[in-house]
Design an enzyme around this catalytic site. Structure first.
Site, PDB file in Angstrom:
ATOM      1  N   GLN A  73       0.845  -1.205   0.000  1.00  0.00           N
ATOM      2  CA  GLN A  73       0.000   0.000   0.000  1.00  0.00           C
ATOM      3  C   GLN A  73       0.877   1.250   0.000  1.00  0.00           C
ATOM      4  O   GLN A  73       1.516   1.560   1.007  1.00  0.00           O
ATOM      5  CB  GLN A  73      -0.873  -0.037   1.276  1.00  0.00           C
TER       6      GLN A  73
ATOM      7  N   SER B 224       1.104   6.423   2.646  1.00  0.00           N
ATOM      8  CA  SER B 224       1.777   7.393   3.529  1.00  0.00           C
ATOM      9  C   SER B 224       3.020   7.982   2.874  1.00  0.00           C
ATOM     10  O   SER B 224       3.713   7.312   2.113  1.00  0.00           O
ATOM     11  CB  SER B 224       2.217   6.722   4.826  1.00  0.00           C
TER      12      SER B 224
ATOM     13  N   SER C 205       4.669  -1.409   4.232  1.00  0.00           N
ATOM     14  CA  SER C 205       4.809  -2.808   4.640  1.00  0.00           C
ATOM     15  C   SER C 205       4.853  -3.694   3.411  1.00  0.00           C
ATOM     16  O   SER C 205       4.098  -3.468   2.442  1.00  0.00           O
ATOM     17  CB  SER C 205       3.621  -3.237   5.514  1.00  0.00           C
TER      18      SER C 205
ATOM     19  N   GLU D  99      -9.166  -1.479   5.699  1.00  0.00           N
ATOM     20  CA  GLU D  99      -7.902  -1.720   6.409  1.00  0.00           C
ATOM     21  C   GLU D  99      -8.161  -1.838   7.913  1.00  0.00           C
ATOM     22  O   GLU D  99      -7.629  -2.705   8.583  1.00  0.00           O
ATOM     23  CB  GLU D  99      -6.924  -0.568   6.145  1.00  0.00           C
TER      24      GLU D  99
ATOM     25  N   GLU E  50      -5.369   8.257  18.046  1.00  0.00           N
ATOM     26  CA  GLU E  50      -5.952   9.596  18.227  1.00  0.00           C
ATOM     27  C   GLU E  50      -6.869   9.937  17.040  1.00  0.00           C
ATOM     28  O   GLU E  50      -7.975  10.454  17.219  1.00  0.00           O
ATOM     29  CB  GLU E  50      -4.843  10.665  18.336  1.00  0.00           C
TER      30      GLU E  50
HETATM   31  C1  LIG Z   1       3.868  -0.960  11.503  1.00  0.00           C
HETATM   32  C2  LIG Z   1       3.383   0.056  10.533  1.00  0.00           C
HETATM   33  C3  LIG Z   1       3.055  -0.322   9.240  1.00  0.00           C
HETATM   34  C4  LIG Z   1       2.632   0.638   8.317  1.00  0.00           C
HETATM   35  N1  LIG Z   1       2.346   0.231   7.040  1.00  0.00           N
HETATM   36  C5  LIG Z   1       1.965   1.152   6.111  1.00  0.00           C
HETATM   37  C6  LIG Z   1       1.756   0.764   4.753  1.00  0.00           C
HETATM   38  O1  LIG Z   1       1.914  -0.404   4.388  1.00  0.00           O
HETATM   39  N2  LIG Z   1       1.418   1.716   3.859  1.00  0.00           N
HETATM   40  C7  LIG Z   1       1.240   3.011   4.207  1.00  0.00           C
HETATM   41  O2  LIG Z   1       0.887   3.816   3.355  1.00  0.00           O
HETATM   42  N3  LIG Z   1       1.442   3.443   5.501  1.00  0.00           N
HETATM   43  C8  LIG Z   1       1.815   2.531   6.448  1.00  0.00           C
HETATM   44  N4  LIG Z   1       2.042   2.922   7.747  1.00  0.00           N
HETATM   45  C9  LIG Z   1       1.968   4.352   8.060  1.00  0.00           C
HETATM   46  C10 LIG Z   1       0.802   4.774   8.951  1.00  0.00           C
HETATM   47  O3  LIG Z   1      -0.404   4.736   8.241  1.00  0.00           O
HETATM   48  C11 LIG Z   1       1.129   6.182   9.456  1.00  0.00           C
HETATM   49  O4  LIG Z   1       2.274   6.080  10.271  1.00  0.00           O
HETATM   50  C12 LIG Z   1      -0.012   6.785  10.246  1.00  0.00           C
HETATM   51  O5  LIG Z   1      -1.076   7.092   9.411  1.00  0.00           O
HETATM   52  C13 LIG Z   1       0.432   8.042  11.024  1.00  0.00           C
HETATM   53  O6  LIG Z   1       1.059   8.948  10.201  1.00  0.00           O
HETATM   54  P1  LIG Z   1       2.471   9.595  10.626  1.00  0.00           P
HETATM   55  O7  LIG Z   1       3.396   8.480  10.975  1.00  0.00           O
HETATM   56  O8  LIG Z   1       2.884  10.525   9.543  1.00  0.00           O
HETATM   57  O9  LIG Z   1       2.187  10.400  11.958  1.00  0.00           O
HETATM   58  P2  LIG Z   1       1.536  11.860  12.087  1.00  0.00           P
HETATM   59  O10 LIG Z   1       0.322  11.931  11.241  1.00  0.00           O
HETATM   60  O11 LIG Z   1       2.595  12.878  11.844  1.00  0.00           O
HETATM   61  O12 LIG Z   1       1.080  11.869  13.588  1.00  0.00           O
HETATM   62  C14 LIG Z   1       1.975  12.215  14.679  1.00  0.00           C
HETATM   63  C15 LIG Z   1       1.168  12.248  15.968  1.00  0.00           C
HETATM   64  O13 LIG Z   1       0.170  13.295  15.891  1.00  0.00           O
HETATM   65  C16 LIG Z   1      -1.122  12.770  16.178  1.00  0.00           C
HETATM   66  N5  LIG Z   1      -2.137  13.456  15.346  1.00  0.00           N
HETATM   67  C17 LIG Z   1      -2.045  13.730  14.017  1.00  0.00           C
HETATM   68  N6  LIG Z   1      -3.170  14.316  13.599  1.00  0.00           N
HETATM   69  C18 LIG Z   1      -4.017  14.411  14.656  1.00  0.00           C
HETATM   70  C19 LIG Z   1      -5.333  14.920  14.851  1.00  0.00           C
HETATM   71  N7  LIG Z   1      -6.018  15.459  13.842  1.00  0.00           N
HETATM   72  N8  LIG Z   1      -5.875  14.831  16.090  1.00  0.00           N
HETATM   73  C20 LIG Z   1      -5.182  14.277  17.134  1.00  0.00           C
HETATM   74  N9  LIG Z   1      -3.909  13.776  17.007  1.00  0.00           N
HETATM   75  C21 LIG Z   1      -3.344  13.845  15.789  1.00  0.00           C
HETATM   76  C22 LIG Z   1      -1.033  11.301  15.812  1.00  0.00           C
HETATM   77  O14 LIG Z   1      -2.002  10.528  16.498  1.00  0.00           O
HETATM   78  C23 LIG Z   1       0.383  10.947  16.225  1.00  0.00           C
HETATM   79  O15 LIG Z   1       0.433  10.658  17.600  1.00  0.00           O
HETATM   80  C24 LIG Z   1       2.493   1.991   8.693  1.00  0.00           C
HETATM   81  C25 LIG Z   1       2.825   2.381  10.015  1.00  0.00           C
HETATM   82  C26 LIG Z   1       3.276   1.429  10.908  1.00  0.00           C
HETATM   83  C27 LIG Z   1       3.618   1.869  12.308  1.00  0.00           C
END
Ligand SMILES: Cc1cc2nc3c(=O)[nH]c(=O)nc-3n(C[C@H](O)[C@H](O)[C@H](O)COP(=O)(O)OP(=O)(O)OC[C@H]3O[C@@H](n4cnc5c(N)ncnc54)[C@H](O)[C@@H]3O)c2cc1C
Length: 412
Positions: A130, A133, A166, A249, A382
């Protein structure tokens, strides 16, 4: 109308035509039996035959691995096949294909796309990942910056960077969202594609996790050419298509079907029974509370699955995924604490490239570390709380100031 009895009959026919296990050779004084009686069917041949018999995912349409029957009846087929020792399609290895790509292709794909992609997806011949991100777009996924520009042949040329992907190192195909129109607000200028991971310009680099493994990756896309025939849904409507993927998902992550006391709570309960010397009153109370919560979550998942037998998952799946993440972290924390010194050992820190997540077959330390990602992947806890608040409970939405601003004018 196909019912449970009819499914049992069809499953028996499949097993008779493609015996999955090796039967003992006939006694020599009875002469040779037909080869079909005692030669095992190749695993892939069996899976393809199962798909063609409509017994792969029974709620899918006929001709696409199903029979158009209610989804809960899948359990009837699965039980018969498991009892016969039939091979499965290693669902942990192809979770993104099964849980996310397949329902999206079914709903938004053309007939040609459905026929081309669903069979090898289900058998596991083609693994999916996928590409959603990005470094600057996680929770705020609609801010994504990967660009897809149409050339004079009508193909799309894609440039950008994805992250946390992933299984990209195993994948043949990816579901990909990219910006096709920067002049309109961020949710409106996105288009959804099916990207061949073996095409020139796709570069996959491992990202090492807290477990020491690299289950996910960075993916760099440089001038990747995607034919228009691999677009899913209309140009500029990728956000609506992506919503279907994300809702599926959450159900896929949070709603894995387990028997009572299956999954992580089963491992914790087995530890408790096997190690009476480590028991304390406090740990007993906490285990019982977790057991009840796990059972409540399991039954809620079962009910959601039954509702899903008609139509697509809604925001309720976000609540289920939220509960799953909290439970996985609490149960694995309990286990590490209960096991004391044994819970702290983690003996293999070499960087590996696993084929999936193994929550029950590994040591407690792995479960504890891997579960940390559960409250991030598939939407952070969150963000899921926001979805439940707004779309299930009807509470006032978060203020959104960028809804009507063209993506190109947003601060980055
Ligand atoms: C094990 C694992 C596998 C993954 N696999 C995939 C994959 O296969 N494909 C893919 O595309 N992505 C994948 N991801 C990515 C995942 O979808 C993102 O990490 C996730 O959506 C969070 O985005 P970010 O890491 O940019 O954090 P951010 O969006 O930057 O968030 C940082 C912090 O801010 C908080 N926050 C952000 N916005 C808000 C809001 N509006 N209100 C309250 N709190 C908020 C969040 O909860 C978090 O604590 C994977 C992640 C992990 C950990």
């Amino acid at each position: 109308m196909t019912d449970a009895a009819d499914l049992r009959r069809r499953t028996a026919e499949l097993l008779a035509a493609h015996p999955p296990t090796r039967l003992p050779p006939p006694p020599s004084n009875e002469g040779p039996a037909g080869p079909h009686l005692w030669s095992a069917t190749d695993r892939l041949e069996f899976l393809r035959a199962r798909f063609d018999a409509g017994l792969a995912w029974v709620h899918f349409p006929e001709g696409l691995g199903g029979l158009g029957t209610p989804r809960p009846l899948q359990a009837v087929v699965d039980a018969e096949l498991a009892a016969a020792g039939a091979p499965d399609n290693a669902p942990d290895r192809i979770g993104i294909g099964l849980g996310m790509a397949a329902p999206t292709i079914l709903r938004f794909g053309t007939d040609e796309q459905r026929r081309r992609f669903l069979r090898p997806l289900w058998t596991g011949e083609e693994v999916w990942c996928q590409l959603f991100s990005e470094p600057g777009a996680g929770s705020d996924l609609a801010a994504l910056a990967t660009r897809a520009v149409r050339d004079d042949r009508g193909d799309w040329i894609v440039d950008g960077q994805k992250v946390w992907t992933s299984s990209a190192h195993l994948a043949r195909w990816a579901i990909l969202i990219a910006r096709t129109d920067p002049e309109v607000p961020k949710h409106r200028g996105i288009t959804y594609f099916l990207c061949d991971m073996t095409d020139p310009g796709v570069e996959v680099r491992p990202l090492r996790q807290i477990t020491g493994e690299a289950e996910f990756n960075e993916v760099f896309l440089t001038g990747v050419r995607i034919p228009d025939a691999h677009r899913l849904g209309a140009v500029g409507e990728g956000w609506q298509v992506a919503q279907a993927t994300l809702m599926n998902e959450r159900v896929a992550i949070g709603g894995t079907r387990t028997p009572r006391e299956g999954g992580m709570i089963g491992v914790a309960a087995a530890d408790w029974r096997a190690r009476p010397g480590l028991r304390t009153h406090d740990l007993h109370q906490r285990l019982l509370t977790l057991w009840v919560a796990a059972e409540a979550a399991r039954l809620t998942g079962e009910r959601l699955r039954q509702q899903l037998s008609q139509g697509q998952p809604g925001p309720e799946g976000s609540g289920l995924k939220l509960a799953f993440a909290r439970l996985a972290q609490e149960i694995s924390g309990w286990e590490v604490e209960f096991l004391g010194e044994d819970g702290l050992t983690y003996d293999d820190w070499t960087m590996r490239r696993p084929e999936g997540v193994d929550f029950t077959g590994r040591e407690a330390g792995y479960r504890y570390l891997r579960a940390k990602g559960n409250s991030i992947e598939g939407g952070t806890s969150e963000v899921l709380l926001n979805i439940v608040a707004e779309r299930v409970l009807g509470l006032p939405p978060e203020p959104r100031t960028d809804k009507d601003v063209a993506w190109k004018d947003l601060p980055r």
